[in-house]
Write an enzyme that holds these catalytic residues in place. Structure first.
Site, PDB file in Angstrom:
ATOM      1  N   CYS A 234      34.979  45.084  40.328  1.00 57.77           N
ATOM      2  CA  CYS A 234      34.252  45.216  41.594  1.00 57.77           C
ATOM      3  C   CYS A 234      35.214  45.089  42.766  1.00 57.77           C
ATOM      4  CB  CYS A 234      33.150  44.164  41.693  1.00 57.77           C
ATOM      5  SG  CYS A 234      32.185  44.268  43.215  1.00 57.77           S
TER       6      CYS A 234
ATOM      7  N   CYS B 122      33.749  43.183  45.734  1.00 59.45           N
ATOM      8  CA  CYS B 122      33.715  41.732  45.512  1.00 59.45           C
ATOM      9  C   CYS B 122      35.090  41.106  45.692  1.00 59.45           C
ATOM     10  CB  CYS B 122      33.220  41.422  44.106  1.00 59.45           C
ATOM     11  SG  CYS B 122      31.644  42.176  43.647  1.00 59.45           S
ATOM     12  N   ASP B 123      36.128  41.749  45.148  1.00 60.26           N
ATOM     13  CA  ASP B 123      37.419  41.088  44.997  1.00 60.26           C
ATOM     14  C   ASP B 123      38.570  41.721  45.774  1.00 60.26           C
ATOM     15  OD1 ASP B 123      36.223  39.305  43.190  1.00 60.26           O
ATOM     16  OD2 ASP B 123      36.530  40.691  41.522  1.00 60.26           O
TER      17      ASP B 123
END
Length: 325
Positions: free
Chosen positions: A136, A139-140
């Site tokens: 992701c 997300c990261d």
């Protein structure tokens, strides 16, 4: 086989399931939640979560799930270990089988079984998951600002995530196994015109390198057979997700990818009294906060459904009392 009657059954945990449980229990629906094969969902294997509201310093994924579980339990949700292995929504109340040995009938069912990222299947990829390997970018990606990263994939999602990473990272290598991409022309043009994205055609990943964290990735050109090493600190896999909806395929409407179809602006499925939330029905956003939002929606939709059902059939609330026979 033992049997039991409940008012509201929640299948699956994670941000969607636990949030649904919080709202359902506060509404007096007496929810029973089965956590599934991976209690807490994908976030239990995520080290740092920096984008969930309410945690200004970030939070470890397992801690976030533990906090949500405790909050759901505080309001009275009965949280159980166990996997729902079969369902029957052809009649009413709805039926579910837990661990192939316990039958539950429920007035309302909330599905929050999530989805799982597809991986390449490399041992090094699994070993370094959460330590530089991610599925992701949204997300990261933040953790790799100003660094060099690689991303695997050739579809719209891969192109979109590569574009996102390009805003944060110094260099983005996009690894495409064939000589063409599956992404739409628009998305292809976007990644091809961004100066810090380098597309490596006919390239497959052999190994993710590093002991405690990612230090590089060894790739091979499938045409020439030549191997080389890219020095990167992040390795992103964007080859798709698979919703955990196999047991529902003959019970509720699914799209061509297996995601549960819900009515626009709601969590209602095609079966009255059955609701779906989180990544099991969201193939676009797939974020913890959006999963939590739909979990709230599912509980509110279930509450309204049960109130209407009770007004039609006053005796239905007797099912709210859990009875093990």
């Amino acid at each position: 086989m033992t049997t039991e009657k409940v008012n509201c059954l929640i299948i699956g945990s994670g941000p969607a399931g636990y949030t649904a449980a919080i709202y359902a229990s506060r509404a007096g629906l007496n929810p029973v939640l089965y956590q599934g094969a991976q209690p807490g969902g994908q976030l239990t294997i995520t080290n740092e979560v920096d984008n969930f509201p309410g945690y200004p310093d970030g939070v470890e994924g397992p801690q976030l799930m533990n906090d949500l579980e405790r909050q759901a339990a505080r309001f009275g949700t009965e949280i159980r270990y166990g996997v729902v292995t079969a369902v029957d929504f052809s009649g009413y109340p709805h039926k579910a089988i837990v661990d192939d040995q316990h039958e539950i009938t429920a007035n309302a069912v909330i599905i929050s079984t999530g989805a799982a990222a597809k991986w390449l299947g490399l041992p090094s990829e699994m070993r370094l998951n959460g330590r530089g390997v991610s599925a992701c970018a949204v997300c990261d990606g933040f953790f790799f600002r100003g660094q060099d990263v690689a991303i695997v994939g050739a579809g719209d999602t891969a192109a979109e995530e590569a574009s996102y990473l390009a805003k944060l990272c110094r260099k983005v290598y996009m690894l495409v196994r064939r000589s063409e991409m599956r992404a739409s022309k628009f998305m292809q043009n976007r990644v091809k015109t961004l100066p810090n994205i380098e597309i490596l055609w006919n390239t497959e990943t052999e190994e993710v390198l590093g002991e405690e964290e990612v230090t590089g990735v060894r790739v091979k050109n499938v045409v020439t057979g030549e191997s080389s090493v890219l020095e990167v600190s992040g390795f992103f896999v964007a080859i798709g997700h698979k919703p955990n909806t196999e047991i529902f395929k003959s019970s509720v409407a699914l799209d061509e990818s297996g995601y549960i179809i819900t009515e626009k602006g709601s969590t209602r499925t095609n079966i009255p009294g059955v609701f779906a939330c989180g990544d099991a029905q969201d193939n676009i956003y797939r974020q913890a906060v959006t999963a939590a939002g739909t979990g709230c929606m599912a509980a509110l939709d279930a509450e309204r459904f049960l109130a209407l059902k009770e007004s039609e059939h006053p005796a239905v609330d007797r099912l709210a009392e859990v009875q093990t026979l």
